[in-house]
Scaffold this motif. Structure first.
Motif, PDB file in Angstrom:
ATOM      1  N   GLN A 275      42.177 -32.382 108.161  1.00 26.07           N
ATOM      2  CA  GLN A 275      41.983 -33.547 107.309  1.00 26.07           C
ATOM      3  C   GLN A 275      40.562 -34.090 107.417  1.00 26.07           C
ATOM      4  N   ALA A 276      39.996 -34.081 108.616  1.00 24.38           N
ATOM      5  CA  ALA A 276      38.620 -34.556 108.800  1.00 24.38           C
ATOM      6  C   ALA A 276      37.643 -33.670 108.034  1.00 24.38           C
ATOM      7  N   GLU A 277      37.823 -32.367 108.125  1.00 23.04           N
ATOM      8  CA  GLU A 277      36.939 -31.445 107.412  1.00 23.04           C
ATOM      9  C   GLU A 277      37.084 -31.607 105.903  1.00 23.04           C
TER      10      GLU A 277
ATOM     11  N   TRP B  53      35.326 -34.766 104.845  1.00 28.17           N
ATOM     12  CA  TRP B  53      33.861 -34.618 104.828  1.00 28.17           C
ATOM     13  C   TRP B  53      33.365 -34.163 103.464  1.00 28.17           C
TER      14      TRP B  53
ATOM     15  N   HIS C 172      29.138 -36.993 109.873  1.00 28.42           N
ATOM     16  CA  HIS C 172      30.551 -37.275 110.125  1.00 28.42           C
ATOM     17  C   HIS C 172      30.878 -36.687 111.492  1.00 28.42           C
TER      18      HIS C 172
ATOM     19  N   GLU D  30      33.779 -36.513 114.693  1.00 25.10           N
ATOM     20  CA  GLU D  30      35.141 -36.741 115.189  1.00 25.10           C
ATOM     21  C   GLU D  30      35.168 -36.231 116.620  1.00 25.10           C
TER      22      GLU D  30
ATOM     23  N   SER E 228      35.455 -41.799 116.382  1.00 25.61           N
ATOM     24  CA  SER E 228      34.813 -41.206 115.207  1.00 25.61           C
ATOM     25  C   SER E 228      33.746 -42.131 114.644  1.00 25.61           C
TER      26      SER E 228
END
Length: 123
Positions: free
Chosen positions: A22-24, A27, A38, A40, A69
């Motif tokens: 989800q973070a990727e 981004w 960004h 994390e 983060s």
């Protein structure tokens, strides 16, 4: 002056891979709307406190890991415009449900006043 948006949250440890996915995915949108960096960070040495601590701040439960983060934006105006555009972006629906309890996340926005960075690899 850079604008930094910071977050501390508790993620179920078993959801680490989904959190990274989800973070990727996030981004791709942050970058499209002007975000410069960004970060994390998965907690590996985050002690419980007696008065205050990261685990206490996010009400960390037994099988969770604290995540720290931050996002770096050129300025607050770019951040504000970017976040408004992101909330309207149809890709948000593709990300799916957050894999952590967003009600326990703490966050805030900060203007950078000191940056004493060192280039990668030292001097």
């Amino acid at each position: 002056m850079a604008y930094v948006q910071g977050f501390v949250l508790a993620v179920p440890t078993e959801n680490k891979a989904e959190f990274i996915r989800q973070a990727e995915f996030g981004w791709t949108m942050f970058r499209d709307f002007g975000c410069l960096e960004h970060h994390e960070c998965w907690g590996v040495d985050v002690p419980e406190g007696t008065l205050t601590s990261f685990p206490m701040a996010v009400k960390k439960q037994e099988e969770e890991t604290v995540v720290f983060s931050w996002l770096v934006w050129p300025d607050k105006a770019t951040h504000d415009a970017g976040m408004a555009k992101m909330m309207q972006d149809p890709r948000m629906a593709e990300m799916g449900q957050m894999c952590f309890d967003g009600k326990r996340m703490i966050w805030g926005g900060f203007e950078e006043v000191v940056n004493l960075s060192q280039p990668a690899g030292g001097r």
